[in-house]
Design an enzyme around this catalytic site. Structure first.
Site, PDB file in Angstrom:
ATOM      1  N   ILE A 230       0.840  -1.205   0.000  1.00  0.00           N
ATOM      2  CA  ILE A 230       0.000   0.000   0.000  1.00  0.00           C
ATOM      3  C   ILE A 230       0.877   1.258   0.000  1.00  0.00           C
ATOM      4  O   ILE A 230       0.637   2.202  -0.760  1.00  0.00           O
ATOM      5  CB  ILE A 230      -0.944   0.014   1.234  1.00  0.00           C
TER       6      ILE A 230
ATOM      7  N   LYS B 156      -5.366  -0.820  10.934  1.00  0.00           N
ATOM      8  CA  LYS B 156      -6.544  -0.907  11.823  1.00  0.00           C
ATOM      9  C   LYS B 156      -6.188  -1.023  13.296  1.00  0.00           C
ATOM     10  O   LYS B 156      -7.071  -1.031  14.151  1.00  0.00           O
ATOM     11  CB  LYS B 156      -7.386  -2.128  11.430  1.00  0.00           C
TER      12      LYS B 156
ATOM     13  N   GLU C  31      -9.933   6.402   6.765  1.00  0.00           N
ATOM     14  CA  GLU C  31     -10.998   5.847   5.905  1.00  0.00           C
ATOM     15  C   GLU C  31     -10.660   4.458   5.387  1.00  0.00           C
ATOM     16  O   GLU C  31     -11.516   3.575   5.304  1.00  0.00           O
ATOM     17  CB  GLU C  31     -11.264   6.812   4.742  1.00  0.00           C
TER      18      GLU C  31
ATOM     19  N   VAL D  38     -11.541   0.509   6.785  1.00  0.00           N
ATOM     20  CA  VAL D  38     -12.731  -0.316   6.521  1.00  0.00           C
ATOM     21  C   VAL D  38     -13.130  -0.145   5.056  1.00  0.00           C
ATOM     22  O   VAL D  38     -13.331   0.988   4.589  1.00  0.00           O
ATOM     23  CB  VAL D  38     -13.931   0.094   7.420  1.00  0.00           C
TER      24      VAL D  38
ATOM     25  N   ALA E 140     -11.352  -0.442   2.491  1.00  0.00           N
ATOM     26  CA  ALA E 140     -10.280   0.187   1.705  1.00  0.00           C
ATOM     27  C   ALA E 140     -10.724   1.561   1.200  1.00  0.00           C
ATOM     28  O   ALA E 140     -11.121   2.407   2.011  1.00  0.00           O
ATOM     29  CB  ALA E 140      -9.846  -0.747   0.565  1.00  0.00           C
TER      30      ALA E 140
ATOM     31  N   ASP F 270      -9.421  -9.799  11.005  1.00  0.00           N
ATOM     32  CA  ASP F 270      -9.463  -8.562  10.230  1.00  0.00           C
ATOM     33  C   ASP F 270     -10.891  -8.024  10.140  1.00  0.00           C
ATOM     34  O   ASP F 270     -11.125  -6.825  10.289  1.00  0.00           O
ATOM     35  CB  ASP F 270      -8.884  -8.836   8.828  1.00  0.00           C
TER      36      ASP F 270
ATOM     37  N   LYS G  73     -12.668  -4.548  11.787  1.00  0.00           N
ATOM     38  CA  LYS G  73     -13.505  -3.583  11.058  1.00  0.00           C
ATOM     39  C   LYS G  73     -14.847  -3.405  11.762  1.00  0.00           C
ATOM     40  O   LYS G  73     -15.369  -2.274  11.838  1.00  0.00           O
ATOM     41  CB  LYS G  73     -13.710  -4.051   9.612  1.00  0.00           C
TER      42      LYS G  73
HETATM   43  N1  LIG Z   1      -3.892  -4.747   1.154  1.00  0.00           N
HETATM   44  C1  LIG Z   1      -5.064  -4.213   1.222  1.00  0.00           C
HETATM   45  O1  LIG Z   1      -5.909  -4.375   0.354  1.00  0.00           O
HETATM   46  C2  LIG Z   1      -5.405  -3.353   2.367  1.00  0.00           C
HETATM   47  C3  LIG Z   1      -4.503  -3.116   3.368  1.00  0.00           C
HETATM   48  N2  LIG Z   1      -4.833  -2.309   4.417  1.00  0.00           N
HETATM   49  C4  LIG Z   1      -3.848  -2.072   5.455  1.00  0.00           C
HETATM   50  O2  LIG Z   1      -2.704  -1.447   4.890  1.00  0.00           O
HETATM   51  C5  LIG Z   1      -1.570  -1.762   5.680  1.00  0.00           C
HETATM   52  C6  LIG Z   1      -0.437  -2.185   4.770  1.00  0.00           C
HETATM   53  O3  LIG Z   1      -0.785  -3.350   4.094  1.00  0.00           O
HETATM   54  P1  LIG Z   1       0.142  -3.919   2.949  1.00  0.00           P
HETATM   55  O4  LIG Z   1       0.790  -2.823   2.232  1.00  0.00           O
HETATM   56  O5  LIG Z   1      -0.699  -4.831   2.187  1.00  0.00           O
HETATM   57  O6  LIG Z   1       1.234  -4.702   3.791  1.00  0.00           O
HETATM   58  P2  LIG Z   1       2.769  -4.939   3.429  1.00  0.00           P
HETATM   59  O7  LIG Z   1       3.224  -6.030   4.301  1.00  0.00           O
HETATM   60  O8  LIG Z   1       2.933  -5.080   1.969  1.00  0.00           O
HETATM   61  O9  LIG Z   1       3.466  -3.582   3.848  1.00  0.00           O
HETATM   62  C7  LIG Z   1       3.746  -3.213   5.159  1.00  0.00           C
HETATM   63  C8  LIG Z   1       5.106  -2.558   5.162  1.00  0.00           C
HETATM   64  O10 LIG Z   1       5.353  -2.035   6.442  1.00  0.00           O
HETATM   65  C9  LIG Z   1       6.694  -2.327   6.799  1.00  0.00           C
HETATM   66  N3  LIG Z   1       6.789  -2.284   8.242  1.00  0.00           N
HETATM   67  C10 LIG Z   1       6.349  -3.166   9.142  1.00  0.00           C
HETATM   68  N4  LIG Z   1       6.616  -2.734  10.385  1.00  0.00           N
HETATM   69  C11 LIG Z   1       7.227  -1.541  10.265  1.00  0.00           C
HETATM   70  C12 LIG Z   1       7.737  -0.602  11.183  1.00  0.00           C
HETATM   71  N5  LIG Z   1       7.671  -0.815  12.479  1.00  0.00           N
HETATM   72  N6  LIG Z   1       8.290   0.521  10.714  1.00  0.00           N
HETATM   73  C13 LIG Z   1       8.367   0.724   9.389  1.00  0.00           C
HETATM   74  N7  LIG Z   1       7.892  -0.128   8.488  1.00  0.00           N
HETATM   75  C14 LIG Z   1       7.333  -1.257   8.909  1.00  0.00           C
HETATM   76  C15 LIG Z   1       6.950  -3.665   6.195  1.00  0.00           C
HETATM   77  O11 LIG Z   1       8.323  -3.906   6.067  1.00  0.00           O
HETATM   78  C16 LIG Z   1       6.229  -3.522   4.874  1.00  0.00           C
HETATM   79  O12 LIG Z   1       7.093  -2.906   3.944  1.00  0.00           O
HETATM   80  C17 LIG Z   1      -2.030  -2.790   6.680  1.00  0.00           C
HETATM   81  O13 LIG Z   1      -2.296  -2.168   7.921  1.00  0.00           O
HETATM   82  C18 LIG Z   1      -3.322  -3.319   6.081  1.00  0.00           C
HETATM   83  O14 LIG Z   1      -4.241  -3.761   7.043  1.00  0.00           O
HETATM   84  C19 LIG Z   1      -6.027  -1.707   4.524  1.00  0.00           C
HETATM   85  C20 LIG Z   1      -6.949  -1.853   3.545  1.00  0.00           C
HETATM   86  C21 LIG Z   1      -6.750  -2.735   2.403  1.00  0.00           C
HETATM   87  N1  LIG Z   2      -7.016  -7.858   4.096  1.00  0.00           N
HETATM   88  C1  LIG Z   2      -8.083  -6.949   4.069  1.00  0.00           C
HETATM   89  C2  LIG Z   2      -7.610  -5.698   3.401  1.00  0.00           C
HETATM   90  C3  LIG Z   2      -8.486  -4.572   3.708  1.00  0.00           C
HETATM   91  O1  LIG Z   2      -8.665  -4.159   4.840  1.00  0.00           O
HETATM   92  C4  LIG Z   2      -9.206  -7.496   3.267  1.00  0.00           C
HETATM   93  O2  LIG Z   2      -9.029  -8.536   2.671  1.00  0.00           O
HETATM   94  O3  LIG Z   2     -10.299  -6.913   3.291  1.00  0.00           O
HETATM   95 NA    NA Z   3     -13.035   2.974   3.395  1.00  0.00          NA
END
Ligand SMILES: NC(=O)C1=CN([C@@H]2O[C@H](COP(=O)(O)OP(=O)(O)OC[C@H]3O[C@@H](n4cnc5c(N)ncnc54)[C@H](O)[C@@H]3O)[C@@H](O)[C@H]2O)C=CC1
Ligand SMILES: N[C@@H](CC=O)C(=O)O
Ligand code: NA
Length: 914
Positions: A566, A671, A698, A701, A703, A770, A774
């Protein structure tokens, strides 16, 4: 002194006859050239009475008619009187513009490209030549023989340039003149060498040669195009008298007479003239001293009442602050004469104040332009434009600093109401020859403080101690105190005088940057507010003050934490959109830091988002969240700071409270904070409500889907939430939408992971955690005080896999449970139903739950595809039919887009246009 009349195609005299007739108003005489049909309207009084004295206006080269005929006949031959006014544009080209033959040719092209009717071009010597000439004189009078070699170098430099630039007869003429000048100089320098001394006029004569040669070359280069061009040695025209050490005053009256005389002999459309040099009234060659060519241009501009004087240099214009200290400094489009004056005092690279005086009286604008960037419009220095934006921020035009100062503070009760104290102080200062840069006295009269250069303060202090020995001994004065290592920061702007609140903004910016102001001065002219501060704070103060007035109010300095899926997608979306935001909405987004779990990248002005990944590899330091946040919070350039947490880390989320308290806005899709311990959540939200620092989430929940904002909208407008129910997991939605008998359950889970829908650990999705998070977020948003543990969750993680030590191990072992899943799906299908994983917030009963359910095929929950979320809000207003939001609820682009939306929401809260 000699005059080199560059052959110019003088128009045949007879062909340029003028008809003099009264204008319609009767107040002017219209003098119309019968050939060119150019009107020259002059006030009636300005028409030369000289007609009757034989001094007819001429437009051609010769006066053919008798004075009597001039008055009595309609058709007259016009004299080559010097026309004045708007038809003239004056250009001055500095040494760098004349640095090489190619550059001289470029100057010729610029001159020819100006469509003004008449042009007067003033040039400096080729770059470095004036220094070489001064060095010649210095060497000769120090009896250093190497002056002869240096003179050879001067000769060779000009010969080479001329050979490159000119050809034919013009080249021959130039070289013959150059030879003759060099041999004269050789003789003169020899005389200086023998005498061991150069008189001022000798030395002034020698150093002025650089301008003679550069201007001759340019005039020949202009003539190559066939344009009508004359060369002017300004020593024949400009008359000055010394007015102090290294200062001269122009004699306008005499210079104007000489200019008219000169013009009557050589009336060309383009005149190329020497800068820097002039003569005394006794015709002794002299110079206009420092920045003399600018001064020449201004004086000549005033003599011909030019439309405009353009000073060509190598910068785009006048900056709002020293760009070496403030990378955000901007080029000012306009400056008033007084502002330019103030700024030049502060060493801003504008114009010497004396350059402004000649043009100011006739309101002739000076334009500073870049010869090496013709597309830059430059800075116009003129009378304050009446329609200039009276916006508070536009009142301050620039900031300047002076370092290496000391403050002297003379204090004592015996000063109040005693006339002559300040006179005694400043006469003591004068005796030691110190320059007082700023003075401030509070109206209680108990102290006077003033700033002097650090190198002069010891003498000043000693003189004051001597002068006030008795008063100090008697206690009438309590101290003469010196505060070392000070700097002055000055804000300059004409409209500060008439605009309330400017000083408040300035001092607020300094206060927020934690800068202590030692003294303040503002004259009642109010062109300038001067503050004295410690030198070590000066650049920080300059940046803080500058950014407050010059950066867009909606400049956001962003720190991105977690450049994973993200975070990286967000950075790329920002990369593609920042220019549009700046252009269309005045939102200036700067990512000044990116930190992952192991490395971080910091920037003072903004990371180049086209190459942040490479920079992250090349420039990154070991990650340190505390230092990362300090980098952001201690920045004093950018008015608004934002941390965007794109991790799923609980520890990172635990810092939001402190960050908000520091005034850093927080935006996140993580979250963990809102679904963590209730007391922490409530504390965070209470702080958010009480402060003007914002917290947006935003994307936690659904996305990018507008779930939180929809719920807020309902609540804030007084609707009552009864129930929120839906499919909140993009991952589980995808799995059950695609688990239709063609692929195994574990394959579909792997696809969801691959598509970027899952949490960093997919067990968070399959366990229902998860979704439960939400549900908790929405429940708390709706006013319920629930803990995560209050939500019953039906986990889809097989009991045997709960103990897996890593997401990888879990994914590897998952296929062994495919059979169980195939069976469950079959059973549902046999009943005409589908499996869906739903979350429910039962607001009426203060409960929530998360479970796998079966729905009939025609149920809206059964109609989804991809990673769709569907959320139904049942409220007092939406009771019969719920309000439904549906769409992809996971994935990199939509989630990063949701976070980006929050960034823009923040900008609009901060005042961005809608
Ligand atoms: N993937 C999705 O569709 C959605 C994701 N989210 C939220 O977005 C966030 C990120 O998700 P992704 O990008 O998919 O995960 P990801 O695992 O690809 O990215 C997370 C990044 O954070 C870094 N990281 C972890 N701990 C850290 C710290 N203490 N300091 C600095 N960097 C740190 C990791 O090395 C990684 O690069 C999560 O909280 C997830 O719940 C929310 C909505 C939808
Ligand atoms: N892993 C979550 C990402 C969004 O919050 C999902 O699948 O809905
Ligand atoms: Na949203």
């Amino acid at each position: 002194m000699r005059s080199l009349a560059v052959a110019s195609p003088v128009p045949p005299a007879a062909a340029h006859r003028r008809r003099l007739r009264p204008s319609a108003s009767g107040r002017e005489v219209v003098s119309q050239c019968l050939k060119c049909e150019i009107n020259q309207d002059r006030p009636m009084g300005a028409l030369r009475i000289g007609h009757s004295q034989g001094n007819l206006p001429r437009h051609g080269s010769k006066n053919l008619l008798t004075p009597a005929a001039a008055i009595s006949v309609e058709q007259v031959e016009v004299s080559t009187y010097l026309p004045k006014g708007d038809m003239w544009s004056v250009h001055k080209f500095g040494g760098t513009c004349m640095g090489t033959p190619q550059r001289i040719q470029n100057v010729a092209d610029v001159v020819l490209g100006d469509s003004s009717e008449r042009k007067l071009i003033i040039v400096s010597a080729m770059s470095k030549v004036t220094d070489m000439m001064y060095s010649l004189v210095h060497k000769a009078q120090s009896r250093d023989d190497s002056y002869t070699e240096e003179l050879d170098k001067v000769f060779e430099k000009h010969m080479a340039a001329a050979k490159d630039l000119l050809d034919g007869e013009n080249l021959a003429r130039f070289l013959s003149q150059l030879h003759s000048d060099i041999s004269n100089l050789r003789a003169m320098l020899r005389a200086i060498y023998i005498a061991g001394h150069a008189t001022e006029s000798f030395s002034e004569f020698v150093v002025g040669h650089g301008e003679l040669w550069s201007s001759q070359m340019l005039s020949y280069a202009v003539q190559k195009s066939g344009a009508s061009c004359s060369w002017m040695d300004t020593r024949e025209v400009l008359v000055v008298k010394p007015s102090g050490p290294d200062m001269v005053d122009p004699d306008y009256e005499e210079s104007e007479k000489r200019l008219e005389k000169w013009f009557s002999r050589q009336p060309a459309e383009i005149i190329v003239a020497t800068g820097f040099i002039a003569s005394t009234a006794e015709n002794i060659p002299t110079t206009l001293k420092r920045d003399g060519s600018d001064f020449s241009a201004a004086i000549i501009g005033s003599l011909v009442r030019a439309r405009q004087v353009t000073i060509w240099t190598d910068v785009d214009g006048v900056f709002s602050a020293d760009p070496r200290k403030v990378s955000e400094a901007v080029i000012l489009s306009t400056l008033s004469y007084q502002e330019a004056w103030e700024m030049s005092y502060f060493g801003a690279n504008v114009l010497h104040p004396r350059t402004i005086i000649p043009v100011m009286k006739d309101n002739i604008p000076i334009v500073i332009r870049n010869m090496f960037n013709l597309s830059a419009p430059g800075t116009v220095i003129c009378k304050q434009p009446a329609n200039e934006d009276a916006d508070l921020d536009a009142c301050v035009k620039s900031f300047a600093t002076i370092d290496k100062l000391a403050l002297v503070n003379v204090e004592g009760t015996g000063m109040a109401g005693v006339p002559g104290t300040s006179s005694a102080i400043f006469s003591a200062v004068k005796e030691v020859g110190a320059n007082v840069i700023m003075i401030s006295q509070a109206s209680s009269e108990h102290s006077i403080c003033f700033a002097v250069p650090e190198k002069e303060v010891a003498a000043v202090s000693a003189a004051l101690h001597v002068r006030f020995r008795e008063a100090l001994a008697a206690g009438r004065l309590s101290k003469v105190e010196v505060i070392h290592d000070c700097s002055i920061l000055a804000a300059v702007g004409l409209r500060m005088a008439s605009t309330p609140g400017v000083s408040a903004i300035l001092f607020d910016a300094l206060a927020k940057a934690n800068i202590n102001v030692r003294a303040i001065a503002q004259g009642c002219s109010e062109y300038n507010i001067t503050v004295v501060l410690k030198q070590e704070d000066c650049v920080r103060a300059l940046r803080a003050a500058h950014s407050r007035f010059f950066l867009s109010k909606t400049t956001l300095a962003i720190g991105v934490i977690g450049p994973g899926l993200i975070g990286a997608t967000l950075l790329n979306q920002l990369r593609d959109q920042v220019a549009v935001l700046k252009e269309n909405m005045n939102i200036d987004v700067r990512v000044i830091g990116i930190t992952g779990a192991s490395t971080m990248l910091l920037s003072d002005t903004g990371v180049d988002l086209t190459r942040w990944k490479e920079e992250m590899q090349k420039e990154a330091k070991p990650a340190d969240l505390a230092n990362f946040v300090r980098h952001l919070s201690e920045d004093h350039v950018f008015p608004n700071k934002v941390l965007v947490d794109c991790t799923a880390d609980t520890n990172v989320a635990s810092h939001y409270y402190d960050w908000l308290k520091k005034g850093i806005h927080v935006i996140t899709p993580n979250k963990k904070a809102n679904s963590g311990p209730l007391d922490r959540y409530l504390k965070l939200r209470t702080l958010q409500r009480a402060s003007y620092t914002h917290y947006f989430y935003e994307a936690t929940v659904g996305a990018g889907l507008p779930i939180i904002s929809t719920l807020r909208g309902l609540l804030e407008t007084g609707d009552k939430i009864l129930r929120i129910e839906g499919i909140f997991s993009g991952t589980l939605s995808y799995i059950f939408n695609n688990f239709e008998g063609t692929r195994s359950f574990s394959d579909v889970v792997a696809e969801a992971k691959e598509a970027g829908y899952t949490e960093p650990d997919p067990r968070d999705d399959l366990s229902g955690t998860d979704v439960a998070r939400k549900v908790i977020i929405l429940a708390r948003e709706s006013g319920l005080r629930l803990e995560l543990s209050d939500i019953p969750v039906e986990s889809l993680v097989p009991e045997a896999l709960k103990s897996c030590s890593s997401p990888n191990e879990f994914m590897q072992k998952l296929p062994s449970f495919d059979q169980d899943w195939a069976r469950q799906r079959h059973e549902a299908e046999a009943a005409g139903e589908v499996l869906r994983y739903v979350g429910v917030v039962d607001v009426l009963n203060g409960k929530g739950r998360v479970e796998l359910q079966r729905y009939k095929r025609d149920h809206p929950f059964a109609q989804l595809s991809g990673s769709d979320n569907i959320i139904a809000f049942t409220t007092s207003r939406y009771k019969e039919q719920p309000l439904i939001v549906r769409g992809p609820g996971a994935g990199a682009e939509v989630t990063a887009g949701g976070v980006f939306c929050d960034i823009l929401r923040l900008a609009s809260y901060l005042g961005a246009p809608s």
